[in-house]
Design an enzyme around this catalytic site. Structure first.
Site, short mmCIF file in Angstrom:
data_model
loop_
_atom_site.label_atom_id
_atom_site.label_comp_id
_atom_site.label_asym_id
_atom_site.label_seq_id
_atom_site.Cartn_x
_atom_site.Cartn_y
_atom_site.Cartn_z
N TYR A 257 -42.13 22.97 4.02
CA TYR A 257 -41.74 23.18 5.42
C TYR A 257 -42.13 21.99 6.28
O TYR A 257 -42.11 22.07 7.51
CB TYR A 257 -42.39 24.46 5.97
CG TYR A 257 -41.83 25.75 5.38
CD1 TYR A 257 -41.24 25.79 4.13
CD2 TYR A 257 -41.91 26.95 6.09
CE1 TYR A 257 -40.74 26.96 3.59
CE2 TYR A 257 -41.42 28.13 5.56
CZ TYR A 257 -40.84 28.13 4.30
OH TYR A 257 -40.35 29.31 3.77
N LYS B 200 -47.34 26.74 -8.70
CA LYS B 200 -46.32 26.52 -9.74
C LYS B 200 -46.64 25.17 -10.39
O LYS B 200 -45.78 24.29 -10.51
CB LYS B 200 -44.92 26.54 -9.10
CG LYS B 200 -43.77 26.49 -10.08
CD LYS B 200 -43.57 27.79 -10.84
CE LYS B 200 -42.54 27.61 -11.94
NZ LYS B 200 -42.35 28.82 -12.76
N ASP C 134 -44.21 32.99 -10.13
CA ASP C 134 -43.21 33.95 -10.64
C ASP C 134 -43.90 35.15 -11.29
O ASP C 134 -43.57 36.31 -11.00
CB ASP C 134 -42.19 33.29 -11.57
CG ASP C 134 -42.75 32.18 -12.44
OD1 ASP C 134 -43.95 31.87 -12.32
OD2 ASP C 134 -41.99 31.61 -13.25
N ASP D 52 -44.74 32.39 2.45
CA ASP D 52 -43.71 33.02 3.27
C ASP D 52 -43.06 34.15 2.48
O ASP D 52 -42.91 35.29 2.95
CB ASP D 52 -42.67 31.94 3.65
CG ASP D 52 -41.71 32.39 4.73
OD1 ASP D 52 -41.88 33.51 5.25
OD2 ASP D 52 -40.78 31.62 5.04
MG MG Z 1 -40.96 34.60 6.82
#
Ligand code: MG
Ligand code: NAI
Length: 338
Positions: free
Chosen positions: A123, A174, A207, A231
């Site tokens: 982000y 990850k 995952d 998120d």
């Molecule tokens: Mg969100």
């Protein structure tokens, strides 16, 4: 008297923020609200989604209570939420998901808190199209993970765990594929964990973690992770405890703190009077706790939980055929507080 910047937001924002303000004021805590605008509302009025007056107000009050803001999908202006988090270095996004009695979900005994790195990762806003002539032949996004950014949020997660008497921190990553970005975050997690021998530490790949969150959510306590994973996982956790209408978040930083619902502006139900105000009300409780008004915060949470448990004056997201709306639910909570 607490001075707080108030941003009603877009879509269902103004309705749920008004409900939350009513509940906060019903506790007797004295607040001076400095009303400001941002998002779509600010574009319509000032052709600018984040006016200087809004930034100035937060710089001054250092506390912001914010309704959800609409962000155009694909093109259009950059997310004001992301800009605010970066502008005020709101590096830790704290999102508790705790089961409610009386909700229609197959999951019970969930009591976990996602702490999401809030300023870096994918982000960071470093994105571009790769064009040949005018044709878009590709696109690239760069994830940014810094030692400083990782250390401060992971340390925050451990400090939070200690203070809240929680037992375990799970770092989600990850690093098997994203060996540099996720790898560095994990490496720093392992280093920081050594300073907190009283808190159990484990790591999980994102995952497999998603599957475990659905199969065995009770094994999670505090989750710390990078921006995008946090998120996604925090919305997942909201779903486990009864939906986005119930979960709130704090954005904690060096220069300020901002409190909001986990959900967005819900354009599909805007202006229908049926938005669940609880997420915003619980964001208010988190804000009061941050301000040292611990008793008022507990009272709000208690009142919310009782009203949900009784299951009468609840919005349709909690009870399908309910004819009650935002204001009825807020009224029931205000009544409980009295
Ligand atoms: Mg969100
Ligand atoms: P959303 O969270 O607004 O809605 C997802 C679904 O949950 C919708 O069906 C909605 O009706 C329902 N929902 C959400 N909050 C609810 C509530 N309080 N009561 C009852 N039902 C509720 O996500 P969506 O539709 O993907 O995004 C809409 C807009 O919100 C977008 O512009 C997005 O960028 C923005 N957004 C803003 C956030 C913020 O301000 N922090 C966070 C997430 C999204």
């Amino acid at each position: 008297m607490h001075k707080i910047t108030l941003i009603p937001g877009d879509g269902i924002g103004p309705a749920i923020v008004a409900a939350a303000v009513r509940v906060i004021e019903a506790t007797g805590v004295r607040v001076e609200w400095d009303r400001q605008i941002a998002g779509m509302a600010a574009v319509e009025k000032h052709a600018n989604p984040l006016p200087d007056a809004t930034l100035e107000s937060i710089r001054h009050s250092r506390i912001c209570f914010k309704g959800p803001l609409t962000t155009p999908v694909g093109g259009g202006y950059r997310s004001v939420n992301v800009t605010l988090r970066q502008a005020f270095h709101l590096y830790a996004n704290v999102r508790p998901a705790i089961s409610f009695e009386g909700t229609d979900t197959p999951f019970h005994n969930i009591n976990l808190v996602t702490i999401r790195e809030n300023t870096e990762g994918l982000y960071a806003g470093i994105e571009h199209f790769i064009k040949v002539d005018e044709e878009k032949i590709g696109a690239e996004s760069i994830a940014v993970v810094t030692r400083k950014g990782s250390e401060r949020v992971i340390e925050y997660a451990f400090e939070y765990a200690r203070k809240a008497r929680r037992k375990k921190v799970t770092l989600v990553h990850k690093a098997n594929i994203l060996k540099c970005t996720s790898g560095l975050f994990l490496e720093i997690g392992r280093e920081v964990a050594k300073k907190y021998p009283d808190i159990e530490f484990e790591d999980r790949i994102v995952d497999a973690c998603s599957m475990q969150l659905v199969m065995k959510p009770e094994i999670f306590d505090v989750i710390v992770t990078t921006n995008l994973f946090g998120d996604i996982l925090s919305d997942l956790a909201s779903g486990l405890v009864g939906g986005l209408g119930l979960t709130a978040g704090a954005n904690i930083g060096k220069d300020a703190a901002l409190f909001e619902a986990v959900h967005g502006s819900a354009p599909d139900i805007a202006d229908k009077g049926i938005a669940n105000p609880i997420a915003m009300i619980l964001a208010g409780a988190m804000m009061l706790e941050h301000l040292g008004e611990v008793d008022a915060a507990r009272r709000i949470e208690q009142a919310v939980r009782e009203v949900v448990k009784e299951g009468v004056y609840v919005t349709p997201d909690l009870k399908k055929d309910s004819s009650y709306g935002t204001d009825d639910l807020a009224d029931a909570i205000v009544k409980k507080l009295a």
